[in-house]
Design an enzyme around this catalytic site. Structure first.
Site, PDB file in Angstrom:
ATOM      1  CE  LYS A   7     -49.245 -16.871  16.133  1.00  0.00           C
ATOM      2  NZ  LYS A   7     -48.686 -17.380  14.878  1.00  0.00           N
ATOM      3  CB  ALA A  64     -35.291 -26.819   7.522  1.00  0.00           C
ATOM      4  N   GLY A 105     -28.138 -25.623   7.318  1.00  0.00           N
ATOM      5  CA  GLY A 105     -28.282 -25.477   8.778  1.00  0.00           C
ATOM      6  C   GLY A 105     -29.116 -24.278   9.182  1.00  0.00           C
TER       7      GLY A 105
HETATM    8  C1  LIG Z   1     -40.709 -13.648   4.382  1.00  0.00           C
HETATM    9  C2  LIG Z   1     -40.769 -14.910   5.173  1.00  0.00           C
HETATM   10  C3  LIG Z   1     -41.363 -14.920   6.435  1.00  0.00           C
HETATM   11  C4  LIG Z   1     -41.464 -16.103   7.174  1.00  0.00           C
HETATM   12  N1  LIG Z   1     -42.100 -16.106   8.375  1.00  0.00           N
HETATM   13  C5  LIG Z   1     -42.319 -17.286   8.997  1.00  0.00           C
HETATM   14  C6  LIG Z   1     -43.034 -17.366  10.210  1.00  0.00           C
HETATM   15  O1  LIG Z   1     -43.417 -16.351  10.789  1.00  0.00           O
HETATM   16  N2  LIG Z   1     -43.258 -18.583  10.745  1.00  0.00           N
HETATM   17  C7  LIG Z   1     -42.815 -19.723  10.152  1.00  0.00           C
HETATM   18  O2  LIG Z   1     -43.100 -20.807  10.642  1.00  0.00           O
HETATM   19  N3  LIG Z   1     -42.068 -19.672   9.047  1.00  0.00           N
HETATM   20  C8  LIG Z   1     -41.825 -18.496   8.453  1.00  0.00           C
HETATM   21  N4  LIG Z   1     -41.073 -18.461   7.318  1.00  0.00           N
HETATM   22  C9  LIG Z   1     -40.437 -19.663   6.835  1.00  0.00           C
HETATM   23  C10 LIG Z   1     -39.180 -19.914   7.632  1.00  0.00           C
HETATM   24  O3  LIG Z   1     -38.312 -18.806   7.542  1.00  0.00           O
HETATM   25  C11 LIG Z   1     -38.477 -21.132   7.079  1.00  0.00           C
HETATM   26  O4  LIG Z   1     -39.387 -22.176   6.966  1.00  0.00           O
HETATM   27  C12 LIG Z   1     -37.410 -21.573   8.003  1.00  0.00           C
HETATM   28  O5  LIG Z   1     -36.579 -20.525   8.336  1.00  0.00           O
HETATM   29  C13 LIG Z   1     -36.620 -22.672   7.400  1.00  0.00           C
HETATM   30  O6  LIG Z   1     -35.689 -22.181   6.498  1.00  0.00           O
HETATM   31  P1  LIG Z   1     -34.679 -23.229   5.921  1.00  0.00           P
HETATM   32  O7  LIG Z   1     -33.913 -23.809   7.039  1.00  0.00           O
HETATM   33  O8  LIG Z   1     -35.420 -24.130   5.017  1.00  0.00           O
HETATM   34  O9  LIG Z   1     -33.737 -22.318   4.994  1.00  0.00           O
HETATM   35  P2  LIG Z   1     -32.542 -21.328   5.370  1.00  0.00           P
HETATM   36  O10 LIG Z   1     -32.757 -20.648   6.657  1.00  0.00           O
HETATM   37  O11 LIG Z   1     -32.345 -20.460   4.163  1.00  0.00           O
HETATM   38  O12 LIG Z   1     -31.273 -22.270   5.518  1.00  0.00           O
HETATM   39  C14 LIG Z   1     -30.608 -22.801   4.404  1.00  0.00           C
HETATM   40  C15 LIG Z   1     -29.298 -23.419   4.852  1.00  0.00           C
HETATM   41  O13 LIG Z   1     -28.668 -24.026   3.735  1.00  0.00           O
HETATM   42  C16 LIG Z   1     -27.326 -23.600   3.673  1.00  0.00           C
HETATM   43  N5  LIG Z   1     -26.873 -23.617   2.283  1.00  0.00           N
HETATM   44  C17 LIG Z   1     -27.534 -23.228   1.166  1.00  0.00           C
HETATM   45  N6  LIG Z   1     -26.746 -23.374   0.088  1.00  0.00           N
HETATM   46  C18 LIG Z   1     -25.581 -23.891   0.528  1.00  0.00           C
HETATM   47  C19 LIG Z   1     -24.348 -24.267  -0.102  1.00  0.00           C
HETATM   48  N7  LIG Z   1     -24.144 -24.133  -1.422  1.00  0.00           N
HETATM   49  N8  LIG Z   1     -23.363 -24.748   0.670  1.00  0.00           N
HETATM   50  C20 LIG Z   1     -23.507 -24.904   2.013  1.00  0.00           C
HETATM   51  N9  LIG Z   1     -24.650 -24.556   2.647  1.00  0.00           N
HETATM   52  C21 LIG Z   1     -25.664 -24.056   1.917  1.00  0.00           C
HETATM   53  C22 LIG Z   1     -27.348 -22.199   4.259  1.00  0.00           C
HETATM   54  O14 LIG Z   1     -26.079 -21.781   4.690  1.00  0.00           O
HETATM   55  C23 LIG Z   1     -28.316 -22.402   5.417  1.00  0.00           C
HETATM   56  O15 LIG Z   1     -27.620 -22.949   6.502  1.00  0.00           O
HETATM   57  C24 LIG Z   1     -40.932 -17.277   6.615  1.00  0.00           C
HETATM   58  C25 LIG Z   1     -40.283 -17.259   5.382  1.00  0.00           C
HETATM   59  C26 LIG Z   1     -40.200 -16.098   4.659  1.00  0.00           C
HETATM   60  C27 LIG Z   1     -39.519 -16.106   3.318  1.00  0.00           C
END
Ligand SMILES: Cc1cc2nc3c(=O)[nH]c(=O)nc-3n(C[C@H](O)[C@H](O)[C@H](O)COP(=O)(O)OP(=O)(O)OC[C@H]3O[C@@H](n4cnc5c(N)ncnc54)[C@H](O)[C@@H]3O)c2cc1C
Length: 499
Positions: free
Chosen positions: A79, A17, A14
């Site tokens: 932006k 993405a 959550g």
């Molecule tokens: C340094 C950095 C800078 C960035 N800057 C930008 C930017 O400026 N603009 C941009 O578009 N994107 C940027 N991004 C990318 C952006 O942060 C991600 O694409 C976006 O936040 C999506 O993250 P996510 O939802 O895939 O992962 P996460 O935010 O990590 O979410 C993962 C989810 O999975 C859950 N989860 C994982 N394992 C388990 C488990 N075992 N049991 C239950 N739940 C679990 C977690 O609790 C969480 O809810 C950046 C990324 C990084 C690393």
């Protein structure tokens, strides 16, 4: 819904993405699909990802997001562009603005008219012909769909926002539309012993979450695609050297409230500054083969405009993407699918593309392999096109002041990028392949900004006489300058975002 429709969709994670996926699919499926999202408060989210690009407006519209409520809730700012400092050469700065740059004259693309003007001393910089860039540096903004009295579009904008608040905002909407949220740690991903498809999630408390189709949004944990299905990863470190990031928020200072992101190159990477309403997001992306974490931390903290509000958060990543982004009955989105560093703010956009491409070929209970192939082809293309654009920023540089810059300047690059660079440097010709994300004007601004100068422009531009070119470029600047002068000072616009 028909008897072939899947009944239950499970979203694994959550973060940005997971909740983007829940928000859009719940709105478009109108209660015909049971959606459950599983996330763990104890694990939390990656906690970064604050700068976006204009297509996010399309996403928000589709998801039924009210812009004013969104701006207020997510502490968002506007932006218009990204400013690159010290990239082409130390001391250089240029803007990559959204929106148009100049205007095609008859059938002659603008860059040739500009290059002719430049060779005759009649042109300014490329930014002088971008409304977005002029407004960005003038610190002015209001919503403007087109320029009055001229056949030119207006300002094109995206947002900086607090990523955690954006996820929370979308969560409220999704839950109101019936998405179920399960809190808890997933211990195991269960597979059907016969087919190998994912059958469910075993939670830490022993309960199971079952489903027909699974979206892996588990971030760098990669619970489904990496740890369970073992889908291979294409590692792009040979071209994108940076593999670490430090992120730290700092207090908001009036001078930091610019309507653009800043990207400042350092000795072995670069730093972002993203101004939000209540704080500035900062980070240092670097390659740990060329700089230690301690030194990278010092560089980051020495270059903040305000006071740090926390200790820096340290993140490790491998640039690249999964070889398949749809495998069996699962799709990977967000960081679980891959990661290209945030230099052009493309990760959230790739989530958006993943969801909208999935909606075009949404799975049914039957055979989905053709849909999966099409999805994989399309997403792979999106990833690779963005990859090339990011490599351009590193490779096309005159910097050789540190081992890192020497390396990226001299490294081999993908053929697809080499062809684009050669085409531009030989003849000023730019092209966009199959609706790739960055258009010709994006490539133009970055190529010129990084110091790539074409040897010649297209001879078609010589069908225009020098006086006409001079007059045309002058008029364009006058129109754009007058338009910018009528825009509201940006701090005044920002006040309306909090109401
Ligand atoms: C340094 C950095 C800078 C960035 N800057 C930008 C930017 O400026 N603009 C941009 O578009 N994107 C940027 N991004 C990318 C952006 O942060 C991600 O694409 C976006 O936040 C999506 O993250 P996510 O939802 O895939 O992962 P996460 O935010 O990590 O979410 C993962 C989810 O999975 C859950 N989860 C994982 N394992 C388990 C488990 N075992 N049991 C239950 N739940 C679990 C977690 O609790 C969480 O809810 C950046 C990324 C990084 C690393």
């Amino acid at each position: 819904m028909n008897e072939q429709s899947i009944n239950k969709l499970v979203i694994v994670g959550g973060g940005t993405a997971g909740w983007m996926c829940a928000a859009l699919i719940s709105r478009l499926s109108e209660n015909s699909l049971d959606i459950e999202l599983v996330e763990s408060d104890a694990i939390g989210t990656v906690g970064v990802g604050e700068a976006t690009i204009p297509p996010i407006q399309v996403f928000n519209d589709l998801a039924g997001v009210d812009e004013q409520a969104f701006l207020r809730y997510t502490k968002a700012t506007i932006k218009l562009a990204i400013e690159f400092q010290n990239w082409g050469a130390i001391g250089d700065r240029y803007l990559h603005g959204f929106g148009f740059v100049g205007r095609t004259v008859g059938s002659i693309p603008f860059q040739h008219v500009f290059l002719k003007g430049l060779s005759e001393g009649a042109a300014g910089t490329i930014s002088d012909y971008s409304l977005n860039n002029l407004a960005a540096y003038a610190g002015r903004f209001n919503r403007l769909a087109k320029i009055e009295g001229a056949p030119l579009p207006g300002l094109v904008y995206a947002y900086h926002f607090d990523a955690g608040l954006y996820a929370a905002f979308l969560r409220k909407q999704s839950e109101a539309r019936g998405v179920k949220r399960r809190e808890g740690r997933i211990q195991e991903v269960l597979q059907d012993p016969e087919t190998g498809d994912v059958a469910g999630l075993r939670m830490e408390d022993g309960s199971d979450v079952r489903g027909d189709f699974f979206i892996d949004c588990s971030g760098f944990n990669g619970l489904v695609f990496d740890k369970t299905l073992g889908v291979d990863y294409d590692d792009w470190s040979e071209w994108l050297l940076c593999n670490r990031a430090l992120a730290v928020p700092s207090s908001s200072e009036p001078r930091s409230l610019r309507p653009y992101t800043q990207s400042i190159a350092h000795q072995a990477g670069w730093q972002w500054r993203i101004p939000l309403q209540h704080r500035t997001g900062n980070g240092h992306v670097f390659c740990d083969r060329f700089i230690s974490e301690d030194e990278a931390t010092r560089v980051l903290l020495d270059n903040l405009e305000g006071e740090p509000l926390k200790d820096p958060l340290s993140l490790r990543f491998t640039p690249g993407c999964r070889k398949k982004l749809w495998h069996r009955n699962c799709v990977a989105l967000g960081l679980a699918s891959g990661f290209i560093e945030p230099l052009e703010s493309t990760s959230i956009h790739l989530i958006q593309m993943g969801i909208t491409n999935l909606l075009k070929v949404f799975p049914t209970k039957g055979e989905n392999s053709a849909k999966a192939r099409e999805y994989n082809r399309r997403m792979r293309f999106e990833y690779e096109a963005i990859r090339d654009f990011i490599i351009l920023h590193y490779h096309q540089t005159s910097r050789d002041d540190t081992p890192f810059w020497k390396h990226v300047k001299e490294m081999d690059i993908p053929e697809t990028l080499r062809d684009k660079m050669t085409s531009f440097s030989e003849s000023g010709h730019l092209y966009r392949v199959d609706e790739e994300l960055f258009t010709e004007v994006g490539w133009l601004q970055v190529m010129l900004g990084q110091g790539l100068r074409p040897k010649q422009y297209n001879p078609l531009a010589d069908t225009l006489c020098s006086e006409d070119v001079k007059e045309y470029l002058k008029n364009l600047r006058t129109i754009l300058g007058a338009t910018v002068a009528k825009l509201q000072p940006y701090p005044e616009f920002l006040k309306t975002c909090t109401q």
